[in-house]
Structure formats: structure tokens, C-alpha cells
Design a protein around this motif. Structure first.
Motif, PDB file in Angstrom:
ATOM      1  N   LEU A   1      -0.845 -10.869 -21.556  1.00 10.89           N
ATOM      2  CA  LEU A   1      -0.322  -9.631 -21.008  1.00 10.89           C
ATOM      3  C   LEU A   1       0.316  -9.911 -19.650  1.00 10.89           C
ATOM      4  N   ALA A   2       1.568  -9.583 -19.504  1.00 16.09           N
ATOM      5  CA  ALA A   2       2.298  -9.837 -18.262  1.00 16.09           C
ATOM      6  C   ALA A   2       2.667  -8.511 -17.607  1.00 16.09           C
ATOM      7  N   ILE A   3       2.480  -8.431 -16.296  1.00 15.02           N
ATOM      8  CA  ILE A   3       2.882  -7.256 -15.533  1.00 15.02           C
ATOM      9  C   ILE A   3       3.771  -7.723 -14.389  1.00 15.02           C
ATOM     10  N   PRO A   4       4.602  -6.841 -13.842  1.00 15.30           N
ATOM     11  CA  PRO A   4       5.460  -7.244 -12.718  1.00 15.30           C
ATOM     12  C   PRO A   4       4.642  -7.731 -11.526  1.00 15.30           C
ATOM     13  N   LEU A   5       5.242  -8.585 -10.726  1.00 13.90           N
ATOM     14  CA  LEU A   5       4.536  -9.127  -9.566  1.00 13.90           C
ATOM     15  C   LEU A   5       4.065  -8.021  -8.639  1.00 13.90           C
ATOM     16  N   TRP A   6       4.893  -6.998  -8.436  1.00 11.43           N
ATOM     17  CA  TRP A   6       4.493  -5.920  -7.525  1.00 11.43           C
ATOM     18  C   TRP A   6       3.258  -5.186  -8.048  1.00 11.43           C
ATOM     19  N   GLY A   7       3.157  -5.053  -9.382  1.00 11.23           N
ATOM     20  CA  GLY A   7       1.993  -4.398  -9.960  1.00 11.23           C
ATOM     21  C   GLY A   7       0.732  -5.226  -9.774  1.00 11.23           C
ATOM     22  N   ASP A   8       0.865  -6.540  -9.935  1.00 14.76           N
ATOM     23  CA  ASP A   8      -0.283  -7.422  -9.731  1.00 14.76           C
ATOM     24  C   ASP A   8      -0.719  -7.415  -8.277  1.00 14.76           C
TER      25      ASP A   8
ATOM     26  N   ALA B   1      -3.302 -16.843  -8.369  1.00 10.25           N
ATOM     27  CA  ALA B   1      -3.214 -16.494  -6.955  1.00 10.25           C
ATOM     28  C   ALA B   1      -2.740 -17.654  -6.101  1.00 10.25           C
ATOM     29  N   LEU B   2      -2.817 -18.888  -6.620  1.00 11.21           N
ATOM     30  CA  LEU B   2      -2.389 -20.058  -5.868  1.00 11.21           C
ATOM     31  C   LEU B   2      -1.010 -20.543  -6.296  1.00 11.21           C
ATOM     32  N   GLN B   3      -0.349 -19.790  -7.164  1.00  6.40           N
ATOM     33  CA  GLN B   3       0.980 -20.166  -7.625  1.00  6.40           C
ATOM     34  C   GLN B   3       2.082 -19.367  -6.937  1.00  6.40           C
ATOM     35  N   SER B   4       1.708 -18.544  -5.982  1.00  5.57           N
ATOM     36  CA  SER B   4       2.681 -17.719  -5.282  1.00  5.57           C
ATOM     37  C   SER B   4       2.265 -17.568  -3.827  1.00  5.57           C
ATOM     38  N   ASN B   5       3.236 -17.359  -2.959  1.00  8.33           N
ATOM     39  CA  ASN B   5       2.947 -17.138  -1.545  1.00  8.33           C
ATOM     40  C   ASN B   5       2.530 -15.711  -1.232  1.00  8.33           C
ATOM     41  N   TRP B   6       2.560 -14.817  -2.226  1.00  7.82           N
ATOM     42  CA  TRP B   6       2.381 -13.401  -1.954  1.00  7.82           C
ATOM     43  C   TRP B   6       0.938 -12.925  -2.051  1.00  7.82           C
ATOM     44  N   TYR B   7       0.131 -13.563  -2.889  1.00 10.47           N
ATOM     45  CA  TYR B   7      -1.192 -13.003  -3.174  1.00 10.47           C
ATOM     46  C   TYR B   7      -2.117 -13.021  -1.961  1.00 10.47           C
ATOM     47  N   LEU B   8      -2.301 -14.161  -1.350  1.00  8.70           N
ATOM     48  CA  LEU B   8      -3.245 -14.260  -0.230  1.00  8.70           C
ATOM     49  C   LEU B   8      -2.831 -13.391   0.952  1.00  8.70           C
TER      50      LEU B   8
ATOM     51  N   ILE C   1      -8.717   6.285  -4.615  1.00  9.20           N
ATOM     52  CA  ILE C   1      -8.987   4.847  -4.642  1.00  9.20           C
ATOM     53  C   ILE C   1      -9.927   4.499  -5.786  1.00  9.20           C
ATOM     54  N   THR C   2     -10.909   5.359  -6.049  1.00  7.27           N
ATOM     55  CA  THR C   2     -11.810   5.127  -7.181  1.00  7.27           C
ATOM     56  C   THR C   2     -11.047   5.140  -8.495  1.00  7.27           C
ATOM     57  N   PHE C   3     -10.111   6.073  -8.625  1.00  5.77           N
ATOM     58  CA  PHE C   3      -9.289   6.141  -9.839  1.00  5.77           C
ATOM     59  C   PHE C   3      -8.428   4.883  -9.981  1.00  5.77           C
ATOM     60  N   LEU C   4      -7.780   4.469  -8.894  1.00  4.06           N
ATOM     61  CA  LEU C   4      -6.945   3.273  -8.952  1.00  4.06           C
ATOM     62  C   LEU C   4      -7.789   2.028  -9.228  1.00  4.06           C
ATOM     63  N   ASP C   5      -9.001   1.988  -8.685  1.00  2.87           N
ATOM     64  CA  ASP C   5      -9.889   0.851  -8.927  1.00  2.87           C
ATOM     65  C   ASP C   5     -10.295   0.787 -10.394  1.00  2.87           C
ATOM     66  N   ALA C   6     -10.535   1.945 -11.002  1.00  6.06           N
ATOM     67  CA  ALA C   6     -10.870   1.972 -12.425  1.00  6.06           C
ATOM     68  C   ALA C   6      -9.709   1.456 -13.265  1.00  6.06           C
ATOM     69  N   LEU C   7      -8.487   1.863 -12.915  1.00  7.43           N
ATOM     70  CA  LEU C   7      -7.309   1.331 -13.599  1.00  7.43           C
ATOM     71  C   LEU C   7      -7.211  -0.181 -13.421  1.00  7.43           C
ATOM     72  N   THR C   8      -7.532  -0.645 -12.232  1.00 10.24           N
ATOM     73  CA  THR C   8      -7.409  -2.063 -11.921  1.00 10.24           C
ATOM     74  C   THR C   8      -8.368  -2.908 -12.745  1.00 10.24           C
TER      75      THR C   8
ATOM     76  N   ALA D   1      -7.898  -6.598 -19.413  1.00 12.47           N
ATOM     77  CA  ALA D   1      -6.907  -6.832 -20.465  1.00 12.47           C
ATOM     78  C   ALA D   1      -6.174  -8.153 -20.251  1.00 12.47           C
ATOM     79  N   ILE D   2      -5.817  -8.450 -18.997  1.00 13.78           N
ATOM     80  CA  ILE D   2      -5.124  -9.710 -18.707  1.00 13.78           C
ATOM     81  C   ILE D   2      -6.035 -10.895 -19.011  1.00 13.78           C
ATOM     82  N   GLY D   3      -7.290 -10.808 -18.566  1.00 14.29           N
ATOM     83  CA  GLY D   3      -8.217 -11.917 -18.790  1.00 14.29           C
ATOM     84  C   GLY D   3      -8.496 -12.170 -20.260  1.00 14.29           C
ATOM     85  N   ALA D   4      -8.750 -11.112 -21.020  1.00 14.88           N
ATOM     86  CA  ALA D   4      -9.055 -11.280 -22.443  1.00 14.88           C
ATOM     87  C   ALA D   4      -7.846 -11.796 -23.213  1.00 14.88           C
ATOM     88  N   SER D   5      -6.669 -11.256 -22.927  1.00 16.28           N
ATOM     89  CA  SER D   5      -5.469 -11.704 -23.646  1.00 16.28           C
ATOM     90  C   SER D   5      -5.134 -13.147 -23.292  1.00 16.28           C
ATOM     91  N   LYS D   6      -5.367 -13.540 -22.048  1.00 11.24           N
ATOM     92  CA  LYS D   6      -5.104 -14.926 -21.646  1.00 11.24           C
ATOM     93  C   LYS D   6      -6.064 -15.878 -22.349  1.00 11.24           C
TER      94      LYS D   6
END
Length: 249
Positions: A7-14, A67-74, A98-105, A111-116
Motif C-alpha cells: 500500500l503506497a500513500i503520498p509522501l505528504w500523507g506519510d 524513515a531512513l530513506q528520506s530527509n523529511w521524516y526525522l 487529534i484522537t480521531f486523526l490518531d485512530a486513522l493513523t 494496513a501498510i505494515g500488513a500489505s508490505k
């Protein structure tokens, strides 16, 4: 290798997702005044909470952490953590959002972890495990760094259970031939709904108990009632009642 794609999402979403995790981690840490964290400490907690799940996921899968493949995450996690500490009063007022956004996160990370994991050829059960670790690994690292009991191991609001339910749904749907995008959306929805309902109504798993401490169902008594002497001589051994009955009766 499996035919399942990741599952791939845009960088800004990640970045937004890991930023929310970092924000919550900093807000959580700032509540412990006795820890006396400085700015570096808050930044470390934010990084661990934001990208910790992804790091643990990729370590389990033996791949280079995203997180170590881009300069943006850290930098993103550090900025989000510092904002969470400096503007904590503002974000406390936005706690429902924030609780709602955290639940989405957590649903998205699951989903990303299981699909990977499926894409790398792991069976279904390990893939679910990797998905849950991806979703909640940040909170585990947060508690370890703060020298706190790991929250997921105590009676709480079904954080890991929500992630597990969502990833199970995703894996089952993929096995049934459902497109990954649809399965991921359902995964996120299931995780989010369970998490929010648990927060709203205070749901939690039952506390661990030995068999002797589990409350027994009370059935109507039809047997002969004990004598007063038998009742008076009752003694307690732990959770198991013991009776001493005179032989002469």
C-alpha cells in the motif's frame, strides 16, 4: 514473493501521519513533570513515537527503514514534537480531533505494515503481527524511553486490538481477491471505529485473573443447606474456600 503489492500513500500523507504520532508522543511526555525532559528529550520521544512503528516493522521484515530513506521524516517528527510541547494547551483543546486523526493513523500504519509483509511473502498470521507492530510500535518505544509500564500490556482502550481487527480484515479481504485499495480503506475504517468507540465508552479487555478469582455464576440452590457449625468453621486459603467438617455430623 507474493503477488500482493505494498500500500503506497503520498509522501505528504506519510509525513502527516508520523507527525501526528510525534505530536501525541510529546503531549504524553509533557504530562510527566517529574521526568524534566529538555528539548532534546522531547525531540527523541517525538521521533520514537512517530517513526518507531515503521522502524520496528522494517527491522522485522529485514529491509531498510523507510524513515531512513528520506530527509523529511526525522525533521518532521522533531518539529511536530516540539510544537506539541510548546503549544500543549492549544492541542489539549483539539484533543478529540487529534484522537480521531490518531485512530486513522494506526489503521493506515497497520494496513501498510500488513500489505508490505504479504508482498514480501510472509504468511497471513505473521503479516497481521507485523501490521499491529507497525501500528502500535511507536507507543511501545515511547513508554520504554520514559521508563513507564508499556501501556498496551495493561487494561486500556483497545489500542492494539483495534489495529489487530483492522489488519485481520485486510488480510482476509486480500485472500478473497479484493483489491488492495478497497481492503486498506476497510481496514482503516474498522480500526478507527473500534478505537473511537473504545475511547468513547471506555471499552477494555478483561483484566487477567486466575481461575479461582473469576466470579462464579449463581444458580438456585436445591442442595441441603450447611449447618451453622460448618459455616462458622469455614477458612479461606487464597481465593479457594476450604471447609473443615466434623466427622460426627
Amino acid at each position: 514473493m507474493s503477488s500482493t503489492t505494498v500500500l503506497a500513500i503520498p509522501l505528504w500523507g506519510d509525513l502527516l501521519a508520523v507527525g501526528i504520532g510525534s505530536l501525541q508522543g510529546a503531549m504524553f511526555a509533557s504530562g510527566f513533570r517529574d521526568r524534566r525532559l529538555d528539548l532534546l528529550g522531547v525531540a527523541i520521544i517525538g521521533v520514537a513515537t512517530g517513526v518507531g512503528g515503521g522502524l520496528l516493522r522494517d527491522i522485522l521484515l529485514n529491509v531498510t527503514p523507510v524513515a531512513l530513506q528520506s530527509n523529511w521524516y526525522l525533521p518532521s517528527t522533531v518539529v511536530a514534537a516540539l510544537l506539541g510541547m510548546l503549544l500543549i494547551r492549544l492541542f489539549r483543546r483539539l484533543d478529540p480531533l487529534i484522537t480521531f486523526l490518531d485512530a486513522l493513523t494506526i489503521g493506515l500504519f497497520g494496513a501498510i505494515g500488513a500489505s508490505k509483509a504479504l508482498a514480501l511473502g510472509l504468511p497471513e498470521v505473521p503479516a497481521v503481527f507485523v501490521g499491529v507492530v507497525s501500528a502500535v510500535g511507536g507507543s511501545i518505544l515511547r513508554d520504554m524511553l520514559l521508563n513507564l509500564p508499556i501501556a498496551l500490556m495493561h487494561v486500556g482502550s483497545l489500542y492494539a486490538v483495534a489495529a489487530g481487527a483492522g489488519t485481520i480484515v485486510l488480510v482476509v479481504m486480500i485472500d478473497l481477491g479484493v483489491p488492495l485499495t478497497i481492503a486498506a480503506i476497510v481496514c482503516v475504517v474498522v480500526t478507527t471505529v473500534i478505537r473511537l468507540l473504545a475511547v468513547r465508552f471506555g471499552w477494555s479487555l478483561p483484566e487477567q485473573r486466575e481461575l479461582g478469582r473469576i466470579p462464579r455464576m449463581r444458580w438456585p440452590r436445591f442442595a441441603r443447606r450447611q449447618s451453622a457449625a460448618q459455616t462458622a468453621e469455614r477458612t479461606e486459603t487464597g481465593a479457594i474456600p476450604r471447609y473443615r467438617i466434623d466427622k460426627g455430623e
